[in-house]
Enzyme design. Sequence first.
Site, PDB file in Angstrom:
ATOM      1  N   HIS A 102       3.203  -9.549  21.450  1.00  0.00           N
ATOM      2  CA  HIS A 102       2.866  -9.998  20.134  1.00  0.00           C
ATOM      3  C   HIS A 102       2.871  -8.636  19.319  1.00  0.00           C
ATOM      4  O   HIS A 102       1.756  -8.160  19.060  1.00  0.00           O
ATOM      5  CB  HIS A 102       1.475 -10.686  20.260  1.00  0.00           C
ATOM      6  N   GLU A 105       2.351  -8.718  16.109  1.00  0.00           N
ATOM      7  CA  GLU A 105       1.751  -8.977  14.736  1.00  0.00           C
ATOM      8  C   GLU A 105       0.014  -8.693  15.208  1.00  0.00           C
ATOM      9  O   GLU A 105      -0.408  -8.205  14.023  1.00  0.00           O
ATOM     10  CB  GLU A 105       1.546 -10.753  14.623  1.00  0.00           C
ATOM     11  N   CYS A 135       6.977 -14.082  21.869  1.00  0.00           N
ATOM     12  CA  CYS A 135       6.530 -14.653  23.168  1.00  0.00           C
ATOM     13  C   CYS A 135       7.225 -15.920  23.366  1.00  0.00           C
ATOM     14  O   CYS A 135       8.473 -15.737  24.018  1.00  0.00           O
ATOM     15  CB  CYS A 135       4.723 -15.090  22.745  1.00  0.00           C
TER      16      CYS A 135
END
EC number: 6.3.4.2
Length: 542
Positions: free
Chosen positions: A505, A507, A379
């Site tokens: 993102h 994750e 990001c």
Amino acid sequence: MTAFIFITGGVMSSVGKGIATASIAKILQARGLSVTAIKVDPYLNVDAGTMNPYQHGEVYVTADGGETDLDLGHYERFLDVELSKSHNITSGQVYLSVIDGERRGVYLGQTVQLIPHVTNEIKARIRAIAKEGWDAVVIEIGGTVGDYESLPFLEAARQMRLEENGNVVFVHVAPVPILDVTDEFKTKPLQHSVMELRRVGIQPDIIIIRSTRPITNDVKAKVSLFTNVPQNLIFNSFNVDTIYRVPLILDEQGLGRMLTELLKVKVNEPKWDDWVNLVNSMVNATDEVKVTLCGKYVKLRDAYISIVEAIRHAAAWLRVKPRIIWCDSEEVEKDPDLLPKMNTDAYIILPGFGARGVEGKIMAIRYARENNIPLLGICYGMQLSVVEYARDVLGLKDAHTTEVNPNTTHPVIDITPEEKSINKLGGTMILGDREISITEGSILHGIYGSLRIRERHRHRYEVNPAYFKQLQEAGLVFSAMRIDVPRVEAIELHNHYFFIATQFHPEFRSRLTRPHPLFTALLKAALARKMGLESPYTGVKP
């Protein structure tokens, strides 16, 4: 009928209710039940989107664009499911809905009160999720029993026990500390928290004792006597080597068997083999890989908890031991020599907002790029990677993001068109899943094995299209783009050992049972470089 399991917490916050909730849900799922989880947050914020990470920890973004409590991340990672933003219920949402209903005349002139209007709204939100067809819904009530703001939620839960014909179980989680002076377990705080729970009409069915080490049978007997909970319904969640072991130790103590007996549901024998193998792989690994996480909220590790867990997931599958090094980007600004001293195997440039610590992140990006150290930017980490490249490779010394310097002569990162007319903060970013096209033949293509992906987002700024041509001609590869708008989603370098940065993102999609390929690729590259091998992705030598 759907079973409801309410999780309450006593004595203090951050005692481990979130992991207990995820573990209970996992225990039921391992027996073949379809299970989901809900987090109730009694604060008046509508969502977690505008809260300070130092107060609240990470904002977990759901696929449908919810900015939610970090515990939803635990639920998704343990259960390997996708939850919607409706799975995070806050007082702000509830009161806003009730007041809006009153203004629209929904209550037909009634005096609108906490009971029944607010409690009915809470129950309606919980039951709406149950109607999706789940066998069990596990609801974590945030905060601590005795907090004023929790009372409407506890009252709603109490009413549901009356209304759901025996399909409700209450689990109370509370710590039993050990006094250093006497090395003695002290149960009094837990006893008082159960007394507080009884005052609002709730007798817990099950107690989970949190402790630093396993409790004794005497402690269990004492807790049973003063809480009116049988000893066979008291369980111990003591400190272990990984949070993913918690459902295993609770199930070994019989929690799954007793819970299903209380709920009178028929279940299969639990299947834990794959989970046990991954947990053992995680804790028994000996080969170490050092990963430096560079950002500005590193003093509170929960601010980046999904990234930490994604690293652990990838490491478990690769059978390596990750050593996480925290790098405060503000400290790097004061002392750039911190970077070589870390002697790291890989960098992750963390997401974030604002001007603080930005130049430190840019220094870390430059150090990784110039020294051929594997790097993954996420990001803001991607946006600052573009800034660094524009400054150092293109020679645009004033290049910056307009988030930090609105007057820069080279705004290589600028606010997205759809964000320019928005003047509110809450819930207004580009949020949730977006469809992405990967460039054929790119490193990213090889990592994903696909040309079309969906990933989660949380941002306002983008790579400025006015600089696309200059950046690409200078060797910066745009390896992924949004499907619906001309927006850069990932960049990479082909003359570097491993350099990938993403606007999205990754994750938020990583699971212990299904690690995200980008984190696996980063660790593979870090290990190969540590062993002196050519990059498995670019062929570049260390």
